[in-house]
Enzyme design. Structure first.
Site, PDB file in Angstrom:
ATOM      1  N   ALA A 250      -4.669   7.638  -3.943  1.00 30.55           N
ATOM      2  CA  ALA A 250      -3.318   7.201  -4.313  1.00 30.55           C
ATOM      3  C   ALA A 250      -3.441   5.716  -4.647  1.00 30.55           C
ATOM      4  O   ALA A 250      -3.423   4.869  -3.751  1.00 30.55           O
ATOM      5  CB  ALA A 250      -2.353   7.437  -3.172  1.00 30.55           C
TER       6      ALA A 250
ATOM      7  N   THR B  79       0.851  -1.193   0.000  1.00 35.05           N
ATOM      8  CA  THR B  79       0.000   0.000   0.000  1.00 35.05           C
ATOM      9  C   THR B  79       0.886   1.243   0.000  1.00 35.05           C
ATOM     10  O   THR B  79       2.081   1.160  -0.285  1.00 35.05           O
ATOM     11  CB  THR B  79      -0.994  -0.037   1.189  1.00 35.05           C
ATOM     12  N   ASN B  80       0.314   2.391   0.300  1.00 35.09           N
ATOM     13  CA  ASN B  80       1.104   3.627   0.339  1.00 35.09           C
ATOM     14  C   ASN B  80       0.621   4.475   1.517  1.00 35.09           C
ATOM     15  O   ASN B  80      -0.218   4.033   2.304  1.00 35.09           O
ATOM     16  CB  ASN B  80       0.990   4.372  -0.989  1.00 35.09           C
ATOM     17  N   ARG B  81       1.127   5.688   1.623  1.00 31.64           N
ATOM     18  CA  ARG B  81       0.905   6.466   2.852  1.00 31.64           C
ATOM     19  C   ARG B  81      -0.368   7.317   2.819  1.00 31.64           C
ATOM     20  O   ARG B  81      -0.594   8.119   3.716  1.00 31.64           O
ATOM     21  CB  ARG B  81       2.121   7.349   3.112  1.00 31.64           C
ATOM     22  N   SER B  82      -1.212   7.150   1.827  1.00 36.58           N
ATOM     23  CA  SER B  82      -2.419   7.989   1.769  1.00 36.58           C
ATOM     24  C   SER B  82      -3.381   7.667   2.907  1.00 36.58           C
ATOM     25  O   SER B  82      -3.692   6.497   3.159  1.00 36.58           O
ATOM     26  CB  SER B  82      -3.133   7.765   0.432  1.00 36.58           C
TER      27      SER B  82
END
Ligand code: PMT
Length: 406
Positions: A266, A199-202
């Protein structure tokens, strides 16, 4: 917006502190007006520390404070509104600063009743409310739950988030009335196995702020979100998703007929080619593949006249890269944020962006709350809608591999 926050004397006054904080965080200028009874429950100093203007308590301090407050307010909200306050307001009494301000204002008024169930259900209270509603006052109804003294029942003041949403809806522009807006938010999660994800930091805060702001401006909103956040606007239809594939399916289903589509999510750019059915033990060798470019797909399928907005999270040469992305993606507006700058982008409550327009031009929004950034974006969107956006559908060009660059 200039908001007068009236606080009358009930136990729910402690929640008015949170209402005050959230209104200020949302960028509003808040002046608290406390009744004598309110200060039996909450201290003036707390509001003084959080609000944008000094606490007001008396009709007899300063020059005709009720007309000054009433005339300059964009919205007056009373939270909590006790049975006594509602009765005095409905009767047109003006025997303290709050009731005098309520009579002196032409701004929209929002009342948030809070009282014991027996009082809430009493015909006198309901008659007073009906009179106020008939005069155009917005009522944020109380909930059922725990009341003072440990009782449980109807009459507990609505949660601060709902009150703040009602204030925004009452006082803000209604320039998206009759429009349908679809927004994506959050970071998608691509499964490695039933336990792990890429995943990512959104956090989803920026996309949720766009959805809430659009709802407050009168739009009917569908929010496709991969974030576990609650939504501070009851009128928003929320579609919860996990992966890029889920998000693509939900966005493609929601977009037809929408006036505006905003991709603030994101989306993970890559995912494991295959995900394991059971938990992987040891260190797996991951083979990755590109996820679908949802924005490109939405542009390909765009309805005539539909306004499509993309976001770009950049860390180097943001404007140059953003300009390239605007062109490649074929969107009407591209919101570029330099996510390496302090307070900007992922997970912060604030953001700073440049809104690039396909028609040329750029609007810079310096570091502001994500709600304020959302409002600035929607101002641009409304501008496009009202200049009868009639450009023919454009398609995003594919690269040599047949995929669209992200
Ligand atoms: O969620 P927050 O914590 O509040 O943070 C906000 C934010 C930083 C996530 C937001 O402001 C933001 O920049 N969102 C877009 C992030 C992003 O994925 O940027 P990008 O440059 O990689 O993608 C460009 C555009 O293509 C975006 O509109 C994105 O939604 C879309 N995209 C990207 C990849 C993909 N496979 N499909 C897409 O549709």
């Amino acid at each position: 917006m200039r908001v007068v926050l009236g606080v009358s004397g009930g136990i729910a006054a402690y929640k008015a502190i949170e209402v005050c904080r959230r209104l200020v965080d949302a960028g509003h200028h808040v002046t608290p007006v406390l009744t004598d009874a309110a200060v039996h429950f909450v201290g003036e100093t707390t509001f003084a520390a959080l609000a944008s203007a000094p606490v007001q308590r008396s009709l007899w301090e300063g020059t005709i404070p009720h007309t000054r407050l009433g005339k300059t307010a964009d919205v007056v909200v009373v939270a909590p509104a006790t049975a006594d306050l509602l009765a005095r307001y409905a009767a047109g009494m003006a025997d303290d600063l709050l009731t005098a301000t309520l009579l002196a204002t032409r701004a929209p008024v929002v009342v948030c009743p809070a009282m014991h169930t027996e009082m809430w259900e009493h015909p006198a209270v309901q008659d007073n409310l009906a009179r106020l509603v008939a005069r155009g006052v917005v009522v944020v109804p109380p909930e059922t739950g725990r009341l003072a003294g440990g009782d449980v029942g109807a009459g507990r003041m609505a949660e601060p988030a709902a009150i703040v949403a009602a204030v925004a809806a009452a006082g803000g522009p209604r320039d998206l009335e009759g429009r349908r807006v679809v927004v994506s938010a959050g970071g998608t999660r691509e499964r490695i196995d039933p336990v792990r994800v890429i995943t990512n930091r959104s956090s989803g805060k920026q996309g949720h702020a766009v959805a809430e702001a659009a709802a407050a401006r009168g739009a009917s909103v569908t929010l496709v979100t991969a974030a576990p956040l609650s939504v501070d606007a009851p009128a928003v239809e929320v579609v919860r998703v996990e992966s890029a594939a889920d998000m693509e399916a939900a966005m493609v289903a929601a977009a037809p007929g929408a006036d505006v589509v905003v991709m603030a999510a994101a989306v993970a750019d890559f995912r494991p080619k295959a995900s394991a059915e059971v938990k992987v033990h040891g260190v797996p060798e991951l083979v990755l593949e590109q996820t679908p470019d949802i924005l490109a797909e939405l542009v390909r399928r765009r309805d005539p006249g539909q306004v499509i907005v993309g976001f770009a999270a950049e860390t180097d040469d943001p404007l140059e890269r953003g300009a390239g992305k605007l062109e490649r993606k074929g969107v009407d507006l591209l919101v570029v944020n330099d996510v390496s700058a302090p307070g900007v982008g992922f997970d912060h409550d604030t953001n700073a962006v440049t809104i690039l327009s396909a028609g040329g031009g750029a609007v810079e929004v310096p570091l502001r709350t994500k709600r304020e950034v959302a409002e600035a974006l929607l101002d641009r969107v409304v501008g496009l809608l009202t200049t009868t956006h009639r450009d023919p559908p454009r398609t995003a060009p594919a690269d040599q591999t047949g995929r669209t660059a992200t």
